[in-house]
Design a protein around this motif. Structure first.
Motif, PDB file in Angstrom:
ATOM      1  N   VAL A  23      -3.917   6.847  -3.100  1.00 12.11           N
ATOM      2  CA  VAL A  23      -3.549   5.570  -2.503  1.00 12.11           C
ATOM      3  C   VAL A  23      -3.488   4.499  -3.577  1.00 12.11           C
ATOM      4  O   VAL A  23      -4.438   4.301  -4.338  1.00 12.11           O
ATOM      5  N   TYR A  31      -5.219  12.544  -0.364  1.00 13.64           N
ATOM      6  CA  TYR A  31      -4.461  11.299  -0.494  1.00 13.64           C
ATOM      7  C   TYR A  31      -4.662  10.648  -1.852  1.00 13.64           C
ATOM      8  O   TYR A  31      -5.775  10.592  -2.358  1.00 13.64           O
ATOM      9  N   GLU A  36      -2.862   0.465  -4.134  1.00 11.51           N
ATOM     10  CA  GLU A  36      -2.854  -0.802  -3.407  1.00 11.51           C
ATOM     11  C   GLU A  36      -2.532  -1.914  -4.392  1.00 11.51           C
ATOM     12  O   GLU A  36      -3.151  -2.010  -5.444  1.00 11.51           O
ATOM     13  N   ILE A  41       0.859  -1.184   0.000  1.00  9.98           N
ATOM     14  CA  ILE A  41       0.000   0.000   0.000  1.00  9.98           C
ATOM     15  C   ILE A  41       0.891   1.228   0.000  1.00  9.98           C
ATOM     16  O   ILE A  41       1.788   1.345   0.835  1.00  9.98           O
ATOM     17  N   ILE A  42       0.674   2.103  -0.956  1.00  9.82           N
ATOM     18  CA  ILE A  42       1.430   3.352  -0.994  1.00  9.82           C
ATOM     19  C   ILE A  42       0.436   4.493  -0.943  1.00  9.82           C
ATOM     20  O   ILE A  42      -0.466   4.572  -1.781  1.00  9.82           O
ATOM     21  N   ALA A  43       0.602   5.356   0.035  1.00  9.69           N
ATOM     22  CA  ALA A  43      -0.283   6.510   0.147  1.00  9.69           C
ATOM     23  C   ALA A  43       0.545   7.772  -0.007  1.00  9.69           C
ATOM     24  O   ALA A  43       1.551   7.946   0.674  1.00  9.69           O
ATOM     25  N   HIS A  44       0.147   8.609  -0.915  1.00  9.76           N
ATOM     26  CA  HIS A  44       0.823   9.879  -1.140  1.00  9.76           C
ATOM     27  C   HIS A  44      -0.097  10.983  -0.639  1.00  9.76           C
ATOM     28  O   HIS A  44      -1.176  11.194  -1.182  1.00  9.76           O
ATOM     29  N   GLU A  45       0.332  11.639   0.416  1.00  8.49           N
ATOM     30  CA  GLU A  45      -0.453  12.745   0.951  1.00  8.49           C
ATOM     31  C   GLU A  45       0.027  14.021   0.302  1.00  8.49           C
ATOM     32  O   GLU A  45       1.164  14.442   0.499  1.00  8.49           O
ATOM     33  N   ARG A  46      -0.833  14.656  -0.494  1.00 11.65           N
ATOM     34  CA  ARG A  46      -0.441  15.862  -1.215  1.00 11.65           C
ATOM     35  C   ARG A  46      -0.997  17.077  -0.484  1.00 11.65           C
ATOM     36  O   ARG A  46      -2.060  17.025   0.132  1.00 11.65           O
ATOM     37  N   ASN A  47      -0.292  18.169  -0.581  1.00  8.43           N
ATOM     38  CA  ASN A  47      -0.728  19.360   0.162  1.00  8.43           C
ATOM     39  C   ASN A  47      -1.518  20.338  -0.699  1.00  8.43           C
ATOM     40  O   ASN A  47      -1.876  21.417  -0.243  1.00  8.43           O
ATOM     41  N   GLY A  48      -1.797  19.956  -1.944  1.00 10.29           N
ATOM     42  CA  GLY A  48      -2.629  20.799  -2.794  1.00 10.29           C
ATOM     43  C   GLY A  48      -1.863  21.917  -3.494  1.00 10.29           C
ATOM     44  O   GLY A  48      -2.403  22.585  -4.363  1.00 10.29           O
ATOM     45  N   GLU A 105      -6.839   4.772  -5.690  1.00  8.40           N
ATOM     46  CA  GLU A 105      -7.972   5.476  -5.090  1.00  8.40           C
ATOM     47  C   GLU A 105      -7.533   6.881  -4.702  1.00  8.40           C
ATOM     48  O   GLU A 105      -6.429   7.068  -4.206  1.00  8.40           O
ATOM     49  N   GLN A 152      -8.683  10.163  -2.323  1.00  7.54           N
ATOM     50  CA  GLN A 152      -9.616  10.592  -1.289  1.00  7.54           C
ATOM     51  C   GLN A 152      -9.012  11.812  -0.613  1.00  7.54           C
ATOM     52  O   GLN A 152      -7.968  11.713   0.029  1.00  7.54           O
ATOM     53  N   PHE A 171       2.923  10.710  -9.227  1.00 13.05           N
ATOM     54  CA  PHE A 171       3.879   9.756  -9.773  1.00 13.05           C
ATOM     55  C   PHE A 171       3.571   8.308  -9.408  1.00 13.05           C
ATOM     56  O   PHE A 171       4.281   7.400  -9.819  1.00 13.05           O
TER      57      PHE A 171
END
Lengths: 88, 88
Positions: free
Chosen positions: B74, B72, B76, B25-32, B67, B69, B39
């Motif tokens: 995400v 994020y 999987e 699982i890779i989650a990329h939290e972006r700050n907008g 996904e 959300q 990527f």
């Protein structure tokens, strides 16, 4: 409930700082019949190398933890990404 | 409660078949503030290539889902690993 909500549902409140983050979780479910050492520690190094090709990751910004529970070996990598606006 | 329990707490009951599995699982939290395309789709291909160096993964045994959300993204990846006892 989605897997996303399970993982990140509780975390969004605290993640208000405008830093980008990358979280990687790898879980290896073993069936107990394979006695070979787990490959996750070696895999971890290569995965970080691959990620470094896409984002400029500093070693200090990488946190790795490894956990065994039952048949699972779980590797968790948390990376604070550099602020793209701060690159000169 | 550990992150492990959150992710896998509900799943262990159904995972009684003696197949080894690898879940990524890779989650990329972006700050907008970063408008560049994410990527993760490109990263996904390379990660699977790295994993294939450690275990003989068949393309049919790889399930990928992506996904978005909130902030994020995400990714999987679920992989059923080949049974080591069945290799001849």
């Amino acid at each position: 409930m989605s897997l996303f909500s399970l993982i990140f549902g509780n975390k969004q409140k605290t993640a208000t700082i405008a830093k980008e983050r990358l979280q990687l979780i790898i879980a290896h479910e073993r069936n107990g019949q394979n006695s070979k050492p787990d490959f996750l520690p070696a895999l971890q190094q290569e995965l970080i190398a691959v990620i470094s090709k896409y984002v400029a990751v500093k070693p200090d910004d990488i946190k790795v933890s490894m956990e065994k529970q039952g048949n699972y070996e779980v590797l968790e990598v948390n990376i604070v990404l550099p602020d793209p606006a701060s690159t000169r």
